[in-house]
Scaffold this motif. Structure first.
Motif, PDB file in Angstrom:
ATOM      1  N   LYS A 109       6.039 -30.460 -33.405  1.00  0.00           N
ATOM      2  CA  LYS A 109       7.382 -29.680 -33.905  1.00  0.00           C
ATOM      3  C   LYS A 109       6.837 -28.480 -34.486  1.00  0.00           C
ATOM      4  O   LYS A 109       7.106 -27.475 -34.289  1.00  0.00           O
ATOM      5  CB  LYS A 109       8.376 -30.392 -34.519  1.00  0.00           C
ATOM      6  N   THR A 110       5.701 -28.896 -35.432  1.00  0.00           N
ATOM      7  CA  THR A 110       5.113 -27.579 -35.979  1.00  0.00           C
ATOM      8  C   THR A 110       4.580 -26.712 -35.132  1.00  0.00           C
ATOM      9  O   THR A 110       4.562 -25.477 -35.373  1.00  0.00           O
ATOM     10  CB  THR A 110       4.146 -28.157 -37.105  1.00  0.00           C
TER      11      THR A 110
ATOM     12  N   ILE B 295       5.232 -25.990 -31.986  1.00  0.00           N
ATOM     13  CA  ILE B 295       6.263 -25.393 -31.378  1.00  0.00           C
ATOM     14  C   ILE B 295       6.782 -24.043 -32.168  1.00  0.00           C
ATOM     15  O   ILE B 295       6.802 -23.086 -31.646  1.00  0.00           O
ATOM     16  CB  ILE B 295       7.474 -26.273 -30.845  1.00  0.00           C
ATOM     17  N   LYS B 296       6.894 -24.543 -33.191  1.00  0.00           N
ATOM     18  CA  LYS B 296       7.234 -23.324 -34.433  1.00  0.00           C
ATOM     19  C   LYS B 296       6.226 -22.361 -34.589  1.00  0.00           C
ATOM     20  O   LYS B 296       6.527 -21.115 -34.484  1.00  0.00           O
ATOM     21  CB  LYS B 296       7.809 -23.897 -35.718  1.00  0.00           C
TER      22      LYS B 296
ATOM     23  N   SER C 162       5.616 -20.368 -31.634  1.00  0.00           N
ATOM     24  CA  SER C 162       7.076 -19.680 -30.966  1.00  0.00           C
ATOM     25  C   SER C 162       7.048 -20.108 -29.619  1.00  0.00           C
ATOM     26  O   SER C 162       7.624 -19.213 -28.726  1.00  0.00           O
ATOM     27  CB  SER C 162       7.191 -18.251 -31.416  1.00  0.00           C
ATOM     28  N   CYS C 163       6.581 -21.095 -28.917  1.00  0.00           N
ATOM     29  CA  CYS C 163       6.596 -21.387 -27.674  1.00  0.00           C
ATOM     30  C   CYS C 163       6.297 -22.802 -27.222  1.00  0.00           C
ATOM     31  O   CYS C 163       6.069 -23.699 -28.165  1.00  0.00           O
ATOM     32  CB  CYS C 163       5.564 -20.518 -26.823  1.00  0.00           C
TER      33      CYS C 163
ATOM     34  N   LYS D 132       7.297 -26.778 -25.383  1.00  0.00           N
ATOM     35  CA  LYS D 132       8.178 -27.838 -25.699  1.00  0.00           C
ATOM     36  C   LYS D 132       7.565 -29.262 -25.911  1.00  0.00           C
ATOM     37  O   LYS D 132       6.305 -29.414 -25.846  1.00  0.00           O
ATOM     38  CB  LYS D 132       9.265 -28.112 -24.545  1.00  0.00           C
TER      39      LYS D 132
ATOM     40  N   ASP E 222       3.031 -16.723 -22.572  1.00  0.00           N
ATOM     41  CA  ASP E 222       2.656 -17.461 -23.710  1.00  0.00           C
ATOM     42  C   ASP E 222       1.355 -18.020 -23.894  1.00  0.00           C
ATOM     43  O   ASP E 222       0.580 -17.922 -24.903  1.00  0.00           O
ATOM     44  CB  ASP E 222       3.771 -18.826 -24.184  1.00  0.00           C
TER      45      ASP E 222
ATOM     46  N   LYS F 187      -0.537 -15.883 -26.638  1.00  0.00           N
ATOM     47  CA  LYS F 187      -0.387 -16.712 -27.986  1.00  0.00           C
ATOM     48  C   LYS F 187      -1.643 -17.950 -28.044  1.00  0.00           C
ATOM     49  O   LYS F 187      -2.441 -17.843 -29.093  1.00  0.00           O
ATOM     50  CB  LYS F 187       0.849 -17.472 -28.061  1.00  0.00           C
TER      51      LYS F 187
END
Length: 105
Positions: free
Chosen positions: A16-17, A19-20, A23-24, A26, A45, A49
């Motif tokens: 989850k970190t 993804i945050k 900013s892309c 899943k 992305d 990124k």
């Protein structure tokens, strides 16, 4: 093209970190094992990124060789070479040499 990091399901907070942070991407949990994947498939992305992150903070060890090959494929795709037979064959050859296909590893 896909960027994927697999982690044990107990590390869901880490995914989850990611993804945050990026900013892309899943999270995709797996049913058969206690693991899940951070997956990024959107080419922009990956190109804007993920690759720049690893340019700034290079991997160490044998995985760095796979990352370098993966970035070559991204470069070919950026130039639309994957749309030609020659470019597609180049990508297939690069892919064959990655991960378990790498000689000596």
């Amino acid at each position: 093209m896909k960027f994927q990091v697999t982690q044990h399901s107990r590390d869901l907070d880490l995914v989850k970190t990611l993804i945050k942070f990026f900013s892309c991407g899943k999270y995709n949990g797996r049913n058969t094992v206690q693991a899940g994947d951070f997956i990024v498939t959107k080419f922009s992305d990956i190109n804007e990124k993920i690759i720049p992150f690893f340019d700034m903070y290079p991997l160490q060890g044998v995985k760095s060789l796979d990352l370098k090959d993966w970035c070559k494929v991204a470069e070919l795709m950026s130039k639309k070479e994957h749309l030609t037979d020659k470019g597609l064959e180049q990508i297939r050859e690069i892919k064959k040499g990655m991960n378990r296909g790498r000689n000596g590893y």
